[in-house]
Design a protein around this motif. Structure first.
Motif: not given
Length: 181
Positions: A126-130, A99-110, A134-136
Motif C-alpha cells: 500500500y505504501a509503495g503504490q503511490d 483491497g484499499a484503493e489509493q487516495s492520491g494523498l501523502p501516507v505514512l504507513v507504520i 508513500g512512506t513506509y
C-alpha cells in the motif's frame, strides 16, 4: 488530526499518545468512536467520521490528517479515496485494507515486522503504490507496536506530520526554527 481506534474500542492510551505528539506541533487531535470492533467503513463509523470532519470545518480547521490504528487503519485506508478532498494525508499504524484503493494523498504507513494480525506485505504494498507520496516505516515488534514502542513510533509520526504541515521542511535540523502556537 483525526485518530480512528481499532478493535476493542476507543482506548484512551493510543489517542493520548498520538494526541500528545500532534499537540507538540500545535495540532488538535480528535478521537471519535464507533462500534467496539472498529468497523469504520460501516454506516455508524462513516457517520461518526463525517460528524468529526464537520466539527473541524465549523471551527475553521484548515488542514486535516486522518490516522488509524489496526481496524482504524483499515477503515482509514478504505475511506480515504472518498475523503481525498477533505483530508490532507493518512497515517496508518498496524493496519491497511488489502483491497484499499489509493487516495492520491501523502501516507505514512507504520508496521511491525512480527505483526501476527496484519501481513507486513499488505502495508508495504500500500505504501509503495503511490511512489513518493508513500512512506513506509517498519519496526521489530508485534501488532501492539504503538503501545510497546511509542518512544520510536511517535517521533516518526511527528516528523512526518511536520513535513506535511510545513511544506519544504521536515528534516530534524529544521525543527529548531519551528515554533508551535
Amino acid at each position: 488530526l483525526i485518530f480512528l481506534h481499532g478493535f476493542g474500542g476507543n482506548f484512551t492510551l493510543q489517542c493520548w499518545l498520538v494526541g500528545q505528539t500532534a499537540q507538540e506541533l500545535g495540532m488538535l487531535t480528535v478521537c471519535p468512536a464507533t462500534r467496539f470492533d472498529g468497523y469504520w467503513w460501516g454506516e455508524n463509523g462513516e457517520r461518526s467520521l463525517e460528524i468529526t470532519l464537520d466539527y473541524l470545518k465549523d471551527r475553521g480547521v484548515q488542514q486535516v490528517f486522518l490516522a488509524g490504528l489496526s481496524n482504524g487503519g483499515i477503515g482509514a485506508s478504505r475511506l480515504a479515496p472518498d475523503l481525498a478532498n477533505e483530508i490532507d494525508g493518512l497515517i496508518l499504524i498496524s493496519g491497511v485494507d488489502p483491497g484499499a484503493e489509493q487516495s492520491g494523498l501523502p501516507v505514512l504507513v507504520i508496521h511491525a515486522a512480527g505483526d501476527e494480525r496484519i501481513p507486513v506485505s499488505t502495508d508495504r504494498r500500500y505504501a509503495g503504490q503511490d511512489g513518493e507520496l508513500g512512506t513506509y516505516v517498519e519496526y521489530d515488534g508485534d501488532h501492539f507496536l504503538l503501545a510497546k514502542r511509542a518512544d520510536e513510533v511517535l517521533p516518526e509520526i511527528q516528523a512526518w506530520l511536520f513535513a506535511q504541515a510545513v511544506p519544504g521542511l521536515g528534516e530534524a535540523e529544521d525543527w529548531d526554527e519551528f515554533s508551535a502556537p
